[in-house]
Design a protein around this motif. Sequence first.
Motif, PDB file in Angstrom:
ATOM      1  N   TYR A   1       2.489  53.517  28.573  1.00 21.42           N
ATOM      2  CA  TYR A   1       1.419  54.085  27.749  1.00 21.42           C
ATOM      3  C   TYR A   1       0.303  53.064  27.551  1.00 21.42           C
ATOM      4  O   TYR A   1      -0.884  53.403  27.618  1.00 21.42           O
ATOM      5  CB  TYR A   1       1.949  54.498  26.373  1.00 21.42           C
ATOM      6  CG  TYR A   1       2.971  55.603  26.372  1.00 21.42           C
ATOM      7  CD1 TYR A   1       3.001  56.566  27.370  1.00 21.42           C
ATOM      8  CD2 TYR A   1       3.926  55.694  25.353  1.00 21.42           C
ATOM      9  CE1 TYR A   1       3.940  57.582  27.363  1.00 21.42           C
ATOM     10  CE2 TYR A   1       4.864  56.707  25.328  1.00 21.42           C
ATOM     11  CZ  TYR A   1       4.874  57.648  26.338  1.00 21.42           C
ATOM     12  OH  TYR A   1       5.808  58.647  26.315  1.00 21.42           O
ATOM     13  N   ASN A   2       0.695  51.822  27.280  1.00 23.26           N
ATOM     14  CA  ASN A   2      -0.307  50.771  27.081  1.00 23.26           C
ATOM     15  C   ASN A   2      -1.160  50.581  28.324  1.00 23.26           C
ATOM     16  O   ASN A   2      -2.382  50.410  28.243  1.00 23.26           O
ATOM     17  CB  ASN A   2       0.372  49.450  26.715  1.00 23.26           C
ATOM     18  CG  ASN A   2       1.060  49.494  25.359  1.00 23.26           C
ATOM     19  OD1 ASN A   2       0.785  50.374  24.547  1.00 23.26           O
ATOM     20  ND2 ASN A   2       1.955  48.554  25.117  1.00 23.26           N
TER      21      ASN A   2
ATOM     22  N   VAL B   1      -3.670  53.658  28.630  1.00 18.54           N
ATOM     23  CA  VAL B   1      -4.752  53.711  27.640  1.00 18.54           C
ATOM     24  C   VAL B   1      -5.601  52.443  27.667  1.00 18.54           C
ATOM     25  O   VAL B   1      -6.822  52.494  27.821  1.00 18.54           O
ATOM     26  CB  VAL B   1      -4.185  53.948  26.224  1.00 18.54           C
ATOM     27  CG1 VAL B   1      -5.308  53.902  25.183  1.00 18.54           C
ATOM     28  CG2 VAL B   1      -3.459  55.284  26.164  1.00 18.54           C
ATOM     29  N   LEU B   2      -4.952  51.293  27.521  1.00 17.43           N
ATOM     30  CA  LEU B   2      -5.711  50.044  27.440  1.00 17.43           C
ATOM     31  C   LEU B   2      -6.329  49.689  28.791  1.00 17.43           C
ATOM     32  O   LEU B   2      -7.452  49.189  28.851  1.00 17.43           O
ATOM     33  CB  LEU B   2      -4.805  48.909  26.959  1.00 17.43           C
ATOM     34  CG  LEU B   2      -4.171  49.123  25.581  1.00 17.43           C
ATOM     35  CD1 LEU B   2      -3.317  47.917  25.195  1.00 17.43           C
ATOM     36  CD2 LEU B   2      -5.226  49.387  24.522  1.00 17.43           C
TER      37      LEU B   2
ATOM     38  N   TRP C   1      -6.314  42.018  26.966  1.00 19.08           N
ATOM     39  CA  TRP C   1      -5.316  42.732  26.167  1.00 19.08           C
ATOM     40  C   TRP C   1      -3.897  42.458  26.646  1.00 19.08           C
ATOM     41  O   TRP C   1      -2.943  42.551  25.857  1.00 19.08           O
ATOM     42  CB  TRP C   1      -5.588  44.233  26.178  1.00 19.08           C
ATOM     43  CG  TRP C   1      -5.469  44.901  27.536  1.00 19.08           C
ATOM     44  CD1 TRP C   1      -6.463  45.086  28.444  1.00 19.08           C
ATOM     45  CD2 TRP C   1      -4.287  45.469  28.106  1.00 19.08           C
ATOM     46  NE1 TRP C   1      -5.995  45.735  29.567  1.00 19.08           N
ATOM     47  CE2 TRP C   1      -4.656  45.986  29.376  1.00 19.08           C
ATOM     48  CE3 TRP C   1      -2.971  45.600  27.690  1.00 19.08           C
ATOM     49  CZ2 TRP C   1      -3.741  46.617  30.219  1.00 19.08           C
ATOM     50  CZ3 TRP C   1      -2.054  46.234  28.529  1.00 19.08           C
ATOM     51  CH2 TRP C   1      -2.432  46.730  29.765  1.00 19.08           C
TER      52      TRP C   1
ATOM     53  N   GLN D   1      -0.224  45.160  21.484  1.00 26.11           N
ATOM     54  CA  GLN D   1      -0.716  46.054  22.531  1.00 26.11           C
ATOM     55  C   GLN D   1      -0.508  47.510  22.118  1.00 26.11           C
ATOM     56  O   GLN D   1      -1.403  48.345  22.261  1.00 26.11           O
ATOM     57  CB  GLN D   1       0.018  45.791  23.846  1.00 26.11           C
ATOM     58  CG  GLN D   1      -0.349  44.505  24.545  1.00 26.11           C
ATOM     59  CD  GLN D   1       0.334  44.381  25.895  1.00 26.11           C
ATOM     60  OE1 GLN D   1       0.716  45.362  26.515  1.00 26.11           O
ATOM     61  NE2 GLN D   1       0.499  43.146  26.358  1.00 26.11           N
ATOM     62  N   SER D   2       0.686  47.800  21.587  1.00 26.67           N
ATOM     63  CA  SER D   2       0.993  49.169  21.168  1.00 26.67           C
ATOM     64  C   SER D   2       0.107  49.591  19.998  1.00 26.67           C
ATOM     65  O   SER D   2      -0.371  50.730  19.950  1.00 26.67           O
ATOM     66  CB  SER D   2       2.472  49.285  20.787  1.00 26.67           C
ATOM     67  OG  SER D   2       3.290  49.043  21.917  1.00 26.67           O
TER      68      SER D   2
ATOM     69  N   ARG E   1      -3.315  50.341  21.387  1.00 25.30           N
ATOM     70  CA  ARG E   1      -3.271  51.621  22.105  1.00 25.30           C
ATOM     71  C   ARG E   1      -3.243  52.796  21.124  1.00 25.30           C
ATOM     72  O   ARG E   1      -3.958  53.782  21.308  1.00 25.30           O
ATOM     73  CB  ARG E   1      -2.049  51.658  23.012  1.00 25.30           C
ATOM     74  CG  ARG E   1      -1.849  52.983  23.769  1.00 25.30           C
ATOM     75  CD  ARG E   1      -0.609  53.712  23.280  1.00 25.30           C
ATOM     76  NE  ARG E   1       0.549  52.878  23.448  1.00 25.30           N
ATOM     77  CZ  ARG E   1       1.695  53.104  22.830  1.00 25.30           C
ATOM     78  NH1 ARG E   1       1.822  54.125  22.003  1.00 25.30           N
ATOM     79  NH2 ARG E   1       2.730  52.297  22.996  1.00 25.30           N
ATOM     80  N   ASN E   2      -2.435  52.683  20.066  1.00 24.22           N
ATOM     81  CA  ASN E   2      -2.375  53.754  19.074  1.00 24.22           C
ATOM     82  C   ASN E   2      -3.698  53.907  18.333  1.00 24.22           C
ATOM     83  O   ASN E   2      -4.123  55.030  18.024  1.00 24.22           O
ATOM     84  CB  ASN E   2      -1.240  53.490  18.079  1.00 24.22           C
ATOM     85  CG  ASN E   2       0.124  53.727  18.688  1.00 24.22           C
ATOM     86  OD1 ASN E   2       0.317  54.677  19.438  1.00 24.22           O
ATOM     87  ND2 ASN E   2       1.082  52.864  18.369  1.00 24.22           N
TER      88      ASN E   2
ATOM     89  N   GLY F   1      -6.180  55.409  20.971  1.00 25.46           N
ATOM     90  CA  GLY F   1      -5.758  56.773  21.270  1.00 25.46           C
ATOM     91  C   GLY F   1      -5.949  57.696  20.082  1.00 25.46           C
ATOM     92  O   GLY F   1      -6.429  58.823  20.227  1.00 25.46           O
TER      93      GLY F   1
END
Length: 275
Positions: free
Chosen positions: A18-19, A22-23, A32, A40-41, A44-45, A48
Motif C-alpha cells: 500500500y505504501n 500511494v507514496l 519517504w 510510512q504507513s 500513506r494514511n 490517502g
Amino acid sequence: MAEATEYLKLFVAETSWYNEIVLGSIVPGEAWRRLPHFFQSWLRNYLGGTLVYFLSGFLWCLVIYYWKRNVYVPKDAIPTNHAMYLQIMVAMKAMPWYSALPSISEYMIESGWTRSFATIGEVGWPMYFVYLAVYLVLVEFGIYWMHRELHDIKPLYKWLHATHHIYNKQNTLSPFAGLAFHPLDGILQAVPHVLALFIVPCHFTTHVAALFCEAVWTANIHDCIHGKVWPVMGAGYHTIHHTTYRHNYGHYTVWMDWMFGTLRDPEEDEHPKKS
C-alpha cells in the motif's frame, strides 16, 4: 514461533505494498523510503485519507449542488462556499490525528496482537461473511454508544463534540462536514473499528477498506438527502440528529437507535400521524 513470525510478515508485506502504491505515486523522490515503516504507513494514511475526503466531498457537491441543482436540495438549503470552506479547515486540522488510528491498528495487527487474518482462504467465504457481519454489528454498537456518550457526558460534548454540532441546520450541513470534528472526537468514534479486531477475527484488507469507507459514508450522511432505504441510517435520519441532538446516534443502520429508544423517523416528521 518462527511460523507465527513468518505469518505476521504477510501483514507487513501488504502495508508495504500500500505504501509503495500511494507514496510512490504521490510523493516525489525517494526520501519517504528512509522513514520507519510506521511513519510510512501514517503518511500513506494521511495522503490517502485527504484524497478520499476531497474526492468524495467535491464529487458529492458537484452532483447535488450544481449538476442536480434544486433536484435533491432546495436552493435556500444549499450551504455557502464559506461554510464549506470552514468545514474543510476543521477537517484538515484533524486529518493528521485521524491518520494515526489506522496506522496504530496496522501496527497492532502486524505485531500479532489482534485476531486479524491475512487471506480469506484461511477461513473460507462462508466464515468470512459471518465474521464480517459480527464485526460490523460490534462496530455499529460501539459507534452508537460512543456517539451517544459524547452527547450525554456534558464535558465531552462541550470540549469535543460541540465542534461538529455547530452545523445544526440544513443550510449549514454539507458532505464536507462529515469529517469536521475535534480530532479526539473523530478518533473516539472510529475506535470501535479497532476494538472489534480483538474480539472477532477480521480480514485485514477488509478492515483497512472499512476505515477508509468511513470518509465516503460520513460525506453521504451529511448531504441532507433522505435516501429512504430501510434500514440504512441515511442523511434524512442524521439531519434530524443535527437538529434535535437526542435522536439517531447510529452510524450505518437504524437498529441500535430502535433497540435503545432513540430512533426518530424522517418520514414521520414529514407526515405526522393525525390524532
